[in-house]
Motif scaffolding. Structure first.
Motif, PDB file in Angstrom:
ATOM      1  N   GLU A 185      16.386  33.437  12.423  1.00  0.00           N
ATOM      2  CA  GLU A 185      16.638  32.102  12.958  1.00  0.00           C
ATOM      3  C   GLU A 185      15.597  31.750  14.025  1.00  0.00           C
ATOM      4  O   GLU A 185      15.122  30.612  14.091  1.00  0.00           O
ATOM      5  N   TRP A 186      15.218  32.742  14.856  1.00  0.00           N
ATOM      6  CA  TRP A 186      14.387  32.473  16.020  1.00  0.00           C
ATOM      7  C   TRP A 186      12.919  32.732  15.732  1.00  0.00           C
ATOM      8  O   TRP A 186      12.560  33.772  15.162  1.00  0.00           O
ATOM      9  N   ARG A 223      13.515  27.484  17.884  1.00  0.00           N
ATOM     10  CA  ARG A 223      14.208  27.373  16.594  1.00  0.00           C
ATOM     11  C   ARG A 223      13.701  26.166  15.810  1.00  0.00           C
ATOM     12  O   ARG A 223      13.192  25.223  16.418  1.00  0.00           O
ATOM     13  N   TYR A 277      14.708  28.276   9.538  1.00  0.00           N
ATOM     14  CA  TYR A 277      13.503  29.101   9.355  1.00  0.00           C
ATOM     15  C   TYR A 277      13.237  29.313   7.851  1.00  0.00           C
ATOM     16  O   TYR A 277      12.101  29.331   7.386  1.00  0.00           O
TER      17      TYR A 277
END
Ligand SMILES: Cc1cc2nc3c(=O)[nH]c(=O)nc-3n(C[C@H](O)[C@H](O)[C@H](O)COP(=O)(O)OP(=O)(O)OC[C@H]3O[C@@H](n4cnc5c(N)ncnc54)[C@H](O)[C@@H]3O)c2cc1C
Length: 416
Positions: free
Chosen positions: A62-63, A175, A180
């Motif tokens: 996600e990051w 984000r 992503y």
């Protein structure tokens, strides 16, 4: 079948972040024929965005970690993705969950002390597990173990100090609102990727390398293998002649377990503003991290790892939800129970093409990343997050490793 060539200059095994990075670099150079062989019916591997409730959810990465050094940040921006730059509230987790400011400060101090101890221990000649650096008794041992399972996918007793300190983190984390996974789908657009093409055997004994796949045999002059270490270690993909060094290195870099449970939240939690983090318990290693109303969405993302996650995977989504709802109602009261409903969950260890979440090095195995990354006979090249010397266990580390392997493979093709 469309997109399937049986003879190419360079075959890439796996269309995750590393395989997409490698294939893009090869295709951009334009001097070689390329085919990516992917076991799944989709690209992205451990980066995967789904949309079960009208907003994107990242099942895996996600990051954008180390976002200011992450090559995917400018690429996402150039492709028109919307980047959310607000830093995650990881350090206020305890006070948000009901602990005192004093307790939170003590927790942060012990984490910093552990950081120092780890760097000092890493300079010693022999390697040791992170757990060996804990004081004999401590108020925060369980929480340190739980956070290790979130960061490493494994408890402190399983993780190499020397490897752990090699990870580079700039502390900047962003984000993508679209997810992503959607970025990797875009990056894979137009690449020659054969889906549903599982590679089971790589015969590199002859002049041409032969890859046995579920869609037939492919021959290549060079190959770039990007599959997870779990796939190599379990010999789901076999090399012939065997590569014992690769097998041993993959076994020294197992994939830890981290999973997510996405909960639909109607309304808000009492006194909780959007986009903050909570922790279910500070005294049990079996606890979850909660991201409440991330990006202002009507949801709670629950994150959990290690042996606890492996056990919950076996029990299924209902058990995950019951555990999370239990922790949340202990914090906010029984009234919130009706505001929660399960949306989706992951089981990365049970996923046949991942068999885990991200790699960590067992104590004594920090050098295995270099062994895994090394090419064989200048014909077989290796990439994937586990081969990254400094950004392992991340999507950008995987992507960069793909670029490196592609350059190395191209250099040898140019030589003969
Ligand atoms: C829950 C979770 C949270 C995460 N959070 C983050 C985060 O916030 N930020 C971050 O940067 N990273 C995060 N990661 C880690 C990140 O997702 C991975 O490190 C990265 O995506 C790995 O990319 P890869 O290309 O090395 O491997 P993979 O993505 O696993 O790609 C390998 C590909 O090979 C395919 N394959 C496997 N076997 C075969 C075979 N025999 N034949 C053909 N194909 C095969 C697989 O299907 C897969 O598509 C997270 C991961 C998980 C699971």
């Amino acid at each position: 079948m469309a997109g399937f060539r049986s003879e190419v200059d360079i075959a890439v095994v796996g269309a995750g972040a590393a395989g997409i990075g490698a294939a893009r670099r090869l295709v951009d150079k334009g001097s070689v024929s390329v085919l990516v062989l992917e076991a799944r019916d989709r690209v992205g591997g451990r980066v995967h965005t789904i949309e079960p409730a009208g907003f994107p959810l990242d099942r895996g990465a996600e990051w954008l970690h180390s976002a200011d050094r992450n090559p995917l940040s400018p690429m996402a921006r150039d492709l028109g993705f919307s980047i959310h730059r607000r830093p995650p509230e990881w350090t206020t987790r305890l006070r948000r969950s009901g602990a005192t400011i004093e307790a939170e400060a003590d927790w942060i101090a012990i984490r910093e002390a552990q950081g120092w101890a780890r760097r000092k221990a890493a300079a010693e000649p022999s390697d040791r597990p992170l757990a060996s650096l804990l004081p004999p008794i401590g108020r925060w041992h369980e929480l340190l173990d739980a956070t290790s399972t979130w960061g490493n996918g494994a408890e402190l007793d399983r993780v190499s100090v020397k490897d752990y300190v090699r990870y580079e983190d700039s502390g900047v984390n962003w984000r993508l609102r679209e997810g992503y996974g959607r970025l990797f789908e875009r990056l894979a657009d137009g690449l020659p990727i054969a889906r549903d093409a599982t590679v089971s055997r790589i015969d590199h004994g002859g002049r041409a390398i032969r890859l046995e796949t579920t869609r037939g045999t492919v021959t290549a002059r060079r190959i770039i293998v990007t599959v997870p270490t779990s796939i190599i270690a379990a010999e789901v993909l076999r090399f012939d002649p065997p590569l014992p060094d690769k097998l041993a290195a993959a076994a020294g870099l197992p994939l830890g377990v981290d999973d997510k449970l996405f909960i639909a939240l109607s309304g808000s939690l009492p006194g909780v503003e959007p986009d903050i983090y909570l922790v279910g318990s500070t005294t049990s290693r079996e606890t979850m991290s909660y991201q409440v109303r991330p990006l202002d969405r009507p949801a709670i993302y629950c994150f959990f790892g290690g042996r606890f996650a492996a056990a919950l995977e076996r029990e299924g989504e209902e058990a995950m939800f019951s555990f999370a709802a239990g922790e949340l109602t202990r914090m906010f009261g029984n009234n919130i129970r009706g505001q929660l409903a399960p949306l989706a969950s992951t089981a990365w260890q049970r996923d046949p093409w991942a068999r885990g979440s991200y790699s960590y090095a067992l104590p004594g195995h920090a050098e295995d990343r270099a062994t895994l990354a090394a090419s064989v006979d200048n014909r077989l090249f290796f990439a994937g997050e586990a081969t990254s010397p400094n950004f392992f266990s991340t999507a950008h580390g995987a992507y960069l490793s793909g670029l490196t392997a592609a350059e190395a493979a191209l250099a040898t093709v140019a030589q003969n």
